[in-house]
Design an enzyme around this catalytic site. Structure first.
Site, PDB file in Angstrom:
ATOM      1  N   PHE A   1      -0.349  -1.615  -0.084  1.00 37.54           N
ATOM      2  CA  PHE A   1      -0.902  -0.318   0.204  1.00 37.54           C
ATOM      3  C   PHE A   1       0.010   0.383   0.965  1.00 37.54           C
ATOM      4  O   PHE A   1       0.972   0.097   1.640  1.00 37.54           O
ATOM      5  CB  PHE A   1      -2.059  -0.693   1.378  1.00 37.54           C
ATOM      6  CG  PHE A   1      -2.967   0.573   1.508  1.00 37.54           C
ATOM      7  CD1 PHE A   1      -4.104   0.751   0.729  1.00 37.54           C
ATOM      8  CD2 PHE A   1      -2.538   1.377   2.663  1.00 37.54           C
ATOM      9  CE1 PHE A   1      -4.822   1.822   0.716  1.00 37.54           C
ATOM     10  CE2 PHE A   1      -3.275   2.353   2.866  1.00 37.54           C
ATOM     11  CZ  PHE A   1      -4.425   2.822   1.959  1.00 37.54           C
TER      12      PHE A   1
ATOM     13  N   ASP B   1      -1.818  -9.151   5.854  1.00 36.19           N
ATOM     14  CA  ASP B   1      -2.835  -7.778   5.881  1.00 36.19           C
ATOM     15  C   ASP B   1      -4.052  -8.387   5.442  1.00 36.19           C
ATOM     16  O   ASP B   1      -3.975  -8.566   4.259  1.00 36.19           O
ATOM     17  CB  ASP B   1      -2.244  -6.808   5.162  1.00 36.19           C
ATOM     18  CG  ASP B   1      -2.976  -5.498   5.061  1.00 36.19           C
ATOM     19  OD1 ASP B   1      -4.294  -5.642   5.228  1.00 36.19           O
ATOM     20  OD2 ASP B   1      -2.520  -4.116   4.927  1.00 36.19           O
TER      21      ASP B   1
ATOM     22  N   TYR C   1     -13.866  -1.432   8.935  1.00 34.60           N
ATOM     23  CA  TYR C   1     -14.677  -0.585   8.136  1.00 34.60           C
ATOM     24  C   TYR C   1     -15.108  -0.880   6.566  1.00 34.60           C
ATOM     25  O   TYR C   1     -15.776  -0.323   5.907  1.00 34.60           O
ATOM     26  CB  TYR C   1     -14.474   0.943   7.974  1.00 34.60           C
ATOM     27  CG  TYR C   1     -12.831   1.089   7.768  1.00 34.60           C
ATOM     28  CD1 TYR C   1     -12.533   1.105   6.324  1.00 34.60           C
ATOM     29  CD2 TYR C   1     -11.977   1.370   8.560  1.00 34.60           C
ATOM     30  CE1 TYR C   1     -11.024   1.386   5.971  1.00 34.60           C
ATOM     31  CE2 TYR C   1     -10.573   1.701   8.113  1.00 34.60           C
ATOM     32  CZ  TYR C   1     -10.179   1.507   7.165  1.00 34.60           C
ATOM     33  OH  TYR C   1      -8.739   1.683   6.657  1.00 34.60           O
ATOM     34  N   LYS C   2     -14.414  -2.015   5.949  1.00 35.74           N
ATOM     35  CA  LYS C   2     -14.403  -2.461   4.696  1.00 35.74           C
ATOM     36  C   LYS C   2     -15.739  -3.552   4.794  1.00 35.74           C
ATOM     37  O   LYS C   2     -16.952  -3.476   5.156  1.00 35.74           O
ATOM     38  CB  LYS C   2     -13.373  -3.027   4.067  1.00 35.74           C
ATOM     39  CG  LYS C   2     -11.995  -1.951   4.053  1.00 35.74           C
ATOM     40  CD  LYS C   2     -10.853  -2.384   3.214  1.00 35.74           C
ATOM     41  CE  LYS C   2      -9.559  -1.356   3.413  1.00 35.74           C
ATOM     42  NZ  LYS C   2      -9.731  -0.195   2.436  1.00 35.74           N
TER      43      LYS C   2
ATOM     44  N   ARG D   1     -12.125   0.702  -9.861  1.00 34.39           N
ATOM     45  CA  ARG D   1     -12.407  -0.442  -8.914  1.00 34.39           C
ATOM     46  C   ARG D   1     -13.998  -0.694  -8.328  1.00 34.39           C
ATOM     47  O   ARG D   1     -14.513   0.125  -7.953  1.00 34.39           O
ATOM     48  CB  ARG D   1     -11.771  -0.203  -7.718  1.00 34.39           C
ATOM     49  CG  ARG D   1     -11.017  -1.153  -7.098  1.00 34.39           C
ATOM     50  CD  ARG D   1      -9.939  -0.697  -5.918  1.00 34.39           C
ATOM     51  NE  ARG D   1     -10.463   0.070  -4.714  1.00 34.39           N
ATOM     52  CZ  ARG D   1     -10.234  -0.031  -3.544  1.00 34.39           C
ATOM     53  NH1 ARG D   1      -9.214  -0.714  -3.194  1.00 34.39           N
ATOM     54  NH2 ARG D   1     -10.845   0.775  -2.812  1.00 34.39           N
TER      55      ARG D   1
END
Ligand code: PLP
Length: 429
Positions: free
Chosen positions: A149, A218, A243-244, A392
């Site tokens: 990322f 991560d 938040y995922k 995705r």
């Protein structure tokens, strides 16, 4: 990166496959029947889900039903009435460690090793600098996953510049093998955000340790989606998003794992009064707090933190192994239905077929992915687009149903069939 040409004539892909998708000999089960047999189906009621299909929980988790009332109470009573007394009487001051202990079982950590606060990026910074400091002067190299990322790559480069180390970008699959006597730390993704490829945290950690290096893992795309075993795998430091798959809400604070044995040596590059052993002593010198609290910086973002804490209640009584089983069943089903419903070669899956290499998302390559995703969203199927050409789809087993997956494929087939002539990958192209 693994790529599999999706071909309905022979739905079992030629790529090595531990878990072949459905073939003509094994018809794909009916979505409604799969939902009826799903032991986690009832968990969907713990969320606010409108019409349509939501397959973007790997970017922003859906709203857990208990959060609005809890937040209203925090605002009206804890803040509105108790005001500053809430730092002690409502437990605000210790919320970073308390919420951390709530996340800990989901990432395979014993209590006292997870602290919540700040963004993922800020925690990556703390962890990387602390790891370089722990590794010592003799180790002058930082490794980072080459496909990582962007934030992770930017931070690794900045930390390397700041600490006088050299940064080497290495493909994730080879990162552990690339470590040597110069390596201080490797920043590694557990699941690749683009492809959904899952990496073996235990093997990577063991190999890095053999080289005398530390690992910062991560967990943004694995925490809450699949079993994570930080303690058992020997992971040194880890970070993840709130938040995922943890459904903490937009901008929810992140978490930082500091392995218990490293805590006395964790020298944060961002010391603040909240990470001081005696915050109210207001001394000139920073004396780090004992334990994981030394990963804190400043005044916690209480509203977001308590929203995350309320969101974590959806995990009550939920077995993460059952979540994993459902996640794999959902992604197997989705891939098989894509193969069945789409003309051969229309899309290419970049998500590994093998269960032990797959996270909880499926990414499909299509030359007009941006336009296709925009149209999918317009027709009520929300996934996301990642440049340059990926569709995705995230599967959150707590609230995604097989019927959702089935509907997403049906709408995708319609959108692809309706692409205007001349669109790359479209009917007329
Ligand atoms: C793998 C990964 N790492 C880091 C981040 C950065 O997170 P934040 O914006 O919360 O700092 C993200 C955000 O989506 C991510 O997916």
């Amino acid at each position: 990166m693994s790529e599999t040409q999706v071909n309905p004539v022979n739905p079992v892909p030629s790529a090595t496959s531990a878990t072949p998708a459905a073939s003509k000999a094994t018809p794909i089960p009916d979505a409604a029947a799969l939902d009826a047999a799903d032991p986690l189906a009832g968990l969907r009621d713990r969320f606010v889900l409108g019409d349509g299909v939501y397959l973007d929980g790997n970017s922003l988790g859906a709203l857990p039903a208990g959060v609005p009332a809890r937040l209203a109470d925090v605002v009206a009573r804890e803040w509105g009435e108790l005001r500053i007394r809430s730092w002690t009487e409502s437990g605000w001051w210790i919320a970073p460690e308390r919420v951390g202990d709530r996340i800990a079982p989901l990432v395979g950590a014993a209590p006292g090793q997870v602290v919540v606060g700040d963004s993922t990026g800020v925690n990556i910074f703390k962890a990387l600098v602390a790891a370089v400091r722990m590794a010592g002067e003799g180790r002058d190299e930082i490794l980072v996953d080459g496909d990582t990322f962007p934030t992770d790559g930017y931070l690794a480069a900045s930390v390397a510049r700041m600490t006088g180390r050299e940064l080497r970008r290495v493909p994730a699959a080879g990162i552990a093998g690339a470590a040597g006597p110069r390596t201080a730390v490797a920043l590694v993704n557990h699941v690749d955000y683009r492809t959904g490829e899952l990496y073996d945290a235990a093997a990577i950690t063991a190999r890095l340790h053999e080289a005398g290096a530390l690992v910062v893992l991560d967990l943004c795309h694995s925490a809450g989606a699949l079993p994570v075993r930080l303690d058992a795998d020997g992971v040194d430091l880890a970070v993840g998003c709130g938040y995922k798959y943890l459904n903490g809400g937009p901008g929810a604070p992140a978490f930082l794992y500091i392995r218990a044995e490293h805590q006395p040596r964790f020298d944060s590059p961002l010391p603040g009064w909240n990470s001081h052993a005696d915050p109210f002593a207001m001394t000139d010198d920073h004396v780090p707090a004992p334990g994981v609290a030394r990963g804190r910086v400043g005044t916690p973002d209480i509203l977001s933190m308590l929203a995350l804490e309320a969101a974590l209640e959806v995990w009550e009584g939920v077995d993460i192994e059952a979540v994993r089983a459902k996640s794999l069943a959902l992604t197997d089903f989705f891939l098989a239905r894509v193969e069945e419903a789409l003309p051969a070669g229309t899309v290419t899956s970049v998500t590994p077929r093998e269960h032990d290499r797959r996270g909880s998302q499926v990414s499909l390559r299509h030359p007009a992915a941006r336009e296709v995703m925009a149209e999918l969203i317009r027709r009520g199927v929300v996934g996301d687009f990642r440049a340059p050409d990926l569709l995705r789809f995230g599967f959150t087993p707590l609230y995604t149903s097989f019927t959702d997956a089935d509907r997403a494929v049906r709408v995708l087939a319609e959108v692809l069939a309706d692409l205007p002539a001349g669109t790359p990958g479209g009917a007329g192209a």
